[in-house]
Design a protein around this motif. Structure first.
Motif, PDB file in Angstrom:
ATOM      1  N   THR A 210       0.849  -1.211   0.000  1.00 40.85           N
ATOM      2  CA  THR A 210       0.000   0.000   0.000  1.00 40.85           C
ATOM      3  C   THR A 210       0.875   1.247   0.000  1.00 40.85           C
ATOM      4  N   ARG A 211       1.916   1.221   0.840  1.00 43.92           N
ATOM      5  CA  ARG A 211       2.780   2.418   0.938  1.00 43.92           C
ATOM      6  C   ARG A 211       3.565   2.625  -0.358  1.00 43.92           C
ATOM      7  N   ARG A 212       4.011   1.511  -0.995  1.00 45.38           N
ATOM      8  CA  ARG A 212       4.694   1.677  -2.290  1.00 45.38           C
ATOM      9  C   ARG A 212       3.719   2.223  -3.336  1.00 45.38           C
ATOM     10  N   ALA A 213       2.452   1.773  -3.279  1.00 48.08           N
ATOM     11  CA  ALA A 213       1.458   2.266  -4.243  1.00 48.08           C
ATOM     12  C   ALA A 213       1.243   3.771  -4.066  1.00 48.08           C
ATOM     13  N   VAL A 214       1.263   4.245  -2.814  1.00 43.96           N
ATOM     14  CA  VAL A 214       1.109   5.689  -2.563  1.00 43.96           C
ATOM     15  C   VAL A 214       2.285   6.456  -3.176  1.00 43.96           C
ATOM     16  N   ILE A 215       3.505   5.924  -2.987  1.00 47.79           N
ATOM     17  CA  ILE A 215       4.685   6.580  -3.580  1.00 47.79           C
ATOM     18  C   ILE A 215       4.539   6.601  -5.106  1.00 47.79           C
ATOM     19  N   GLU A 216       4.072   5.474  -5.679  1.00 49.42           N
ATOM     20  CA  GLU A 216       3.877   5.421  -7.140  1.00 49.42           C
ATOM     21  C   GLU A 216       2.846   6.471  -7.583  1.00 49.42           C
ATOM     22  N   GLN A 217       1.742   6.608  -6.820  1.00 49.06           N
ATOM     23  CA  GLN A 217       0.734   7.620  -7.157  1.00 49.06           C
ATOM     24  C   GLN A 217       1.341   9.019  -7.097  1.00 49.06           C
ATOM     25  N   LEU A 218       2.088   9.289  -6.007  1.00 43.39           N
ATOM     26  CA  LEU A 218       2.636  10.642  -5.804  1.00 43.39           C
ATOM     27  C   LEU A 218       3.791  10.953  -6.755  1.00 43.39           C
ATOM     28  N   SER A 219       4.402   9.902  -7.330  1.00 40.91           N
ATOM     29  CA  SER A 219       5.517  10.164  -8.255  1.00 40.91           C
ATOM     30  C   SER A 219       5.005  10.861  -9.520  1.00 40.91           C
ATOM     31  N   HIS A 220       3.674  10.830  -9.739  1.00 42.25           N
ATOM     32  CA  HIS A 220       3.094  11.546 -10.889  1.00 42.25           C
ATOM     33  C   HIS A 220       2.610  12.948 -10.502  1.00 42.25           C
ATOM     34  N   GLY A 221       2.845  13.326  -9.249  1.00 41.78           N
ATOM     35  CA  GLY A 221       2.447  14.673  -8.830  1.00 41.78           C
ATOM     36  C   GLY A 221       1.712  14.630  -7.497  1.00 41.78           C
ATOM     37  N   ARG A 222       1.594  15.791  -6.856  1.00 42.52           N
ATOM     38  CA  ARG A 222       0.945  15.840  -5.541  1.00 42.52           C
ATOM     39  C   ARG A 222      -0.542  15.490  -5.639  1.00 42.52           C
ATOM     40  N   ALA A 223      -1.089  15.045  -4.514  1.00 42.09           N
ATOM     41  CA  ALA A 223      -2.510  14.656  -4.491  1.00 42.09           C
ATOM     42  C   ALA A 223      -3.043  14.817  -3.075  1.00 42.09           C
ATOM     43  N   SER A 224      -4.358  14.980  -2.963  1.00 45.44           N
ATOM     44  CA  SER A 224      -4.963  15.082  -1.629  1.00 45.44           C
ATOM     45  C   SER A 224      -5.113  13.690  -1.027  1.00 45.44           C
ATOM     46  N   VAL A 225      -5.279  13.639   0.292  1.00 43.57           N
ATOM     47  CA  VAL A 225      -5.430  12.354   0.981  1.00 43.57           C
ATOM     48  C   VAL A 225      -6.630  11.590   0.413  1.00 43.57           C
ATOM     49  N   SER A 226      -7.749  12.295   0.165  1.00 43.34           N
ATOM     50  CA  SER A 226      -8.946  11.584  -0.331  1.00 43.34           C
ATOM     51  C   SER A 226      -8.738  11.079  -1.756  1.00 43.34           C
TER      52      SER A 226
ATOM     53  N   ALA B  25     -10.331   1.168   5.190  1.00 45.12           N
ATOM     54  CA  ALA B  25     -10.895   2.290   5.944  1.00 45.12           C
ATOM     55  C   ALA B  25      -9.924   3.474   5.913  1.00 45.12           C
ATOM     56  N   LEU B  26     -10.484   4.692   5.913  1.00 45.38           N
ATOM     57  CA  LEU B  26      -9.642   5.883   5.845  1.00 45.38           C
ATOM     58  C   LEU B  26      -8.651   5.932   7.005  1.00 45.38           C
ATOM     59  N   GLN B  27      -9.088   5.405   8.172  1.00 45.98           N
ATOM     60  CA  GLN B  27      -8.204   5.413   9.352  1.00 45.98           C
ATOM     61  C   GLN B  27      -6.952   4.549   9.107  1.00 45.98           C
ATOM     62  N   SER B  28      -7.163   3.360   8.518  1.00 41.82           N
ATOM     63  CA  SER B  28      -6.027   2.476   8.215  1.00 41.82           C
ATOM     64  C   SER B  28      -5.134   3.134   7.169  1.00 41.82           C
ATOM     65  N   PHE B  29      -5.759   3.754   6.151  1.00 38.80           N
ATOM     66  CA  PHE B  29      -4.980   4.407   5.106  1.00 38.80           C
ATOM     67  C   PHE B  29      -4.147   5.548   5.699  1.00 38.80           C
ATOM     68  N   SER B  30      -4.756   6.288   6.630  1.00 36.58           N
ATOM     69  CA  SER B  30      -4.041   7.410   7.253  1.00 36.58           C
ATOM     70  C   SER B  30      -2.826   6.925   8.039  1.00 36.58           C
ATOM     71  N   GLN B  31      -2.935   5.716   8.626  1.00 43.91           N
ATOM     72  CA  GLN B  31      -1.776   5.164   9.361  1.00 43.91           C
ATOM     73  C   GLN B  31      -0.619   4.878   8.403  1.00 43.91           C
ATOM     74  N   HIS B  32      -0.949   4.353   7.202  1.00 46.80           N
ATOM     75  CA  HIS B  32       0.111   4.129   6.199  1.00 46.80           C
ATOM     76  C   HIS B  32       0.761   5.463   5.805  1.00 46.80           C
TER      77      HIS B  32
END
Lengths: 114, 114
Positions: free
Chosen positions: A19-35, A44-51
């Protein structure tokens, strides 16, 4: 243990999760909001926020809250630190192979001349 | 989750420990026996062997036993896999910045011409 070593522990630990690598992959294309980031992950958003917190704590991701929106972006230096460590090891490994190649060449040349 | 992703989980997990990174650093200068490696680490041989097992299980290190001596060496492909993932993210990140630079240049040129 040096601060550099502790930092590498945390960066590699953060990257050891899909999940955390996927977030880095998403952000490598530019900034994004948490949602925006969260909607691609089935949790759940809470689990995602912990990552996200793990990524933020180790310095891989920076977040900034403007009004009600929290925006995330990659903090490139810490990713570069992990890459630098790996490439140092590869360089030393290649140097060892090159020295072995040189040695084998010298041996073969010597044998050919005898 | 793909096999590639599980493999990256394990490689990054293995690299998130200073003892295991130190073993990779030692082996990047050439193969060594378990006892040669262990003497640089202030821990019981059993604990040290567990670290080696993590490195072996994720494919970063290969070991071979000849007689009573177990020799270790880096298995370069798996280190290269971790490096490849990081450099892919850096490339995407740089491309994003370059596109942003191009956009800002175009805007400035346009403003200059008006």
């Amino acid at each position: 243990m040096t601060e550099y070593s502790v930092s590498l522990d945390n960066v590699f630990h953060a990257l050891a999760d899909p999940t955390r690598r996927a977030v880095i992959e998403q952000l490598s294309h530019g900034r994004a909001s948490v949602s925006e980031l969260a909607k691609h992950h089935n949790m759940a958003l809470q689990s995602f926020s912990q990552h996200l917190k793990v990524l933020e704590d180790c310095g891989l991701v920076r977040t900034q809250k403007v009004g009600r929106v929290r925006t995330c972006e990659i903090s490139e230096n810490d990713l570069a630190r992990a890459e630098h460590w790996i490439s140092q090891q590869k360089k030393a490994w290649n140097d060892t192979f090159n020295r072995l190649d040189d040695y084998l060449c010298r041996i073969q040349t010597k044998e050919g001349n005898e």
